[in-house]
Design a protein around this motif. Structure first.
Motif, PDB file in Angstrom:
ATOM      1  N   HIS A   1       0.822  -1.216   0.000  1.00 22.75           N
ATOM      2  CA  HIS A   1       0.000   0.000   0.000  1.00 22.75           C
ATOM      3  C   HIS A   1       0.857   1.267   0.000  1.00 22.75           C
TER       4      HIS A   1
ATOM      5  N   THR B   1      -2.912  -5.748  11.578  1.00 26.88           N
ATOM      6  CA  THR B   1      -3.082  -5.192  10.235  1.00 26.88           C
ATOM      7  C   THR B   1      -4.247  -4.196  10.243  1.00 26.88           C
TER       8      THR B   1
ATOM      9  N   SER C   1      -6.783  -4.135   8.366  1.00 29.22           N
ATOM     10  CA  SER C   1      -8.097  -4.784   8.239  1.00 29.22           C
ATOM     11  C   SER C   1      -8.500  -5.493   9.533  1.00 29.22           C
ATOM     12  N   GLU C   2      -7.551  -6.010  10.294  1.00 30.02           N
ATOM     13  CA  GLU C   2      -7.876  -6.580  11.609  1.00 30.02           C
ATOM     14  C   GLU C   2      -8.475  -5.504  12.519  1.00 30.02           C
TER      15      GLU C   2
ATOM     16  N   LYS D   1      -9.924  -2.578  11.622  1.00 27.47           N
ATOM     17  CA  LYS D   1     -11.241  -2.150  11.142  1.00 27.47           C
ATOM     18  C   LYS D   1     -12.299  -3.197  11.485  1.00 27.47           C
ATOM     19  N   ALA D   2     -11.963  -4.469  11.267  1.00 33.26           N
ATOM     20  CA  ALA D   2     -12.920  -5.546  11.553  1.00 33.26           C
ATOM     21  C   ALA D   2     -13.241  -5.585  13.041  1.00 33.26           C
TER      22      ALA D   2
ATOM     23  N   SER E   1     -16.300  -4.799   9.931  1.00 36.90           N
ATOM     24  CA  SER E   1     -15.898  -4.982   8.540  1.00 36.90           C
ATOM     25  C   SER E   1     -14.451  -4.566   8.325  1.00 36.90           C
ATOM     26  N   GLY E   2     -13.662  -5.435   7.697  1.00 37.61           N
ATOM     27  CA  GLY E   2     -12.263  -5.135   7.412  1.00 37.61           C
ATOM     28  C   GLY E   2     -12.088  -4.071   6.351  1.00 37.61           C
ATOM     29  N   ARG E   3     -13.214  -3.680   5.704  1.00 34.95           N
ATOM     30  CA  ARG E   3     -13.129  -2.685   4.635  1.00 34.95           C
ATOM     31  C   ARG E   3     -13.768  -1.358   5.022  1.00 34.95           C
TER      32      ARG E   3
ATOM     33  N   ASP F   1     -14.436   2.441   6.193  1.00 40.39           N
ATOM     34  CA  ASP F   1     -13.664   3.656   5.890  1.00 40.39           C
ATOM     35  C   ASP F   1     -13.311   4.400   7.182  1.00 40.39           C
TER      36      ASP F   1
END
Lengths: 178, 178
Positions: free
Chosen positions: B74, B104, B106-107, B109-110, B115-117, B119
């Motif tokens: 990224h 990470t 995504s971890e 956020k989840a 949700s790992g996605r 915003d």
């Protein structure tokens, strides 16, 4: 001018001290590798690298530290570790007020071999010749650290002239706007 | 459990301290940003980040430090600086013997949104709700640091169970080969 070159890496961090000025024969003061175990936690590996770099700074008191500039384009897998090891080296130097210079791998290769695309063996051979060593330093990370230090010594006069030119240009501009 | 979350960056390094255990309401102890000037030399920026992180460790004495795991995939342009800032945070923690955990994006956020996605706005909204704050922490780096700390507190029981399972499995295997 005494320079510590650092070829950053988590598993093997090459370190080499070279003394001299551009246009005169150079002298190797010391060379080595700071190693950390691949199975250790990342934080502990960074602490071990810090300790290793500190020992080299304590023992050899360099006036400059030259670190390889890390690019994200190359070796995507290992580049994070390389960036992290380089951060520790830069931190150790800056904390003591020692100026840090970054040189790209191709700048270093071009400085010691004449070609920015030279291979490891060619760099090792030229480092051996330039420092009048009995044999090439092993491992390659140690030779690369010496090459970085040599590169810095040889580029320093050009960089100083450049900085002076920039400073003169800036003060000329300042004069004009007064 | 008191956790310092660090969202690493050279220009803005988010820091947030959260206290609590999984399954109970969490408490925000502190939140902020360690900033370094973009025009300063890299070595000096790393020293400034070190000083900032040390102050947060001194003041809040966390038992764990949770740092965002940096991926080279990224934001190729900024990833080197992120890796270098994260190295300084990990170094500061490991030097004091504080365990460092990497999570990470995504971890994280989840963990806080499901949700790992998710915003930035969604992460900020959930951090605000979970810590019962009057408004979302600004800038986003500060909110992300709190999210990292929350993620660590919530994942810790699962990680402990996993480690126990691995240890039991290993000792069972050992028993079998005797």
């Amino acid at each position: 001018m005494r320079v510590l070159g650092v070829d950053p890496g988590l598993t093997r961090c090459g370190v080499g001290v070279v003394e001299g000025v551009a246009g005169r024969p150079l002298t190797m003061i010391g060379v080595g590798v700071v190693r950390t175990p691949a199975d250790a936690e990342l934080g502990h590996r960074l602490v071990a690298i810090e300790r290793g770099i500190e020992e080299w700074l304590d023992e050899h008191r360099p006036e400059y530290v030259a670190v390889e500039r890390v690019f994200s384009q190359h070796n995507v897998r290992t580049v994070m570790g390389t960036a992290q090891a380089s951060a520790v080296a830069m931190l150790c130097a800056a904390r003591r007020g020692i100026p840090v210079a970054l040189h790209t791998p191709s700048e270093v290769k071009a400085a010691v071999t004449g070609s920015g695309r030279a291979d490891k063996a060619q760099v090792g051979a030229m480092v051996t010749r330039l420092l009048r060593l009995a044999e090439p330093p092993r491992p390659a990370d140690a030779a690369d650290a010496l090459a970085l230090a040599i590169c810095h010594i040889w580029r320093a006069p050009a960089q100083n002239r450049l900085q002076q030119a920039v400073a003169q240009h800036a003060s000329a501009l300042k004069g004009r706007t007064r």
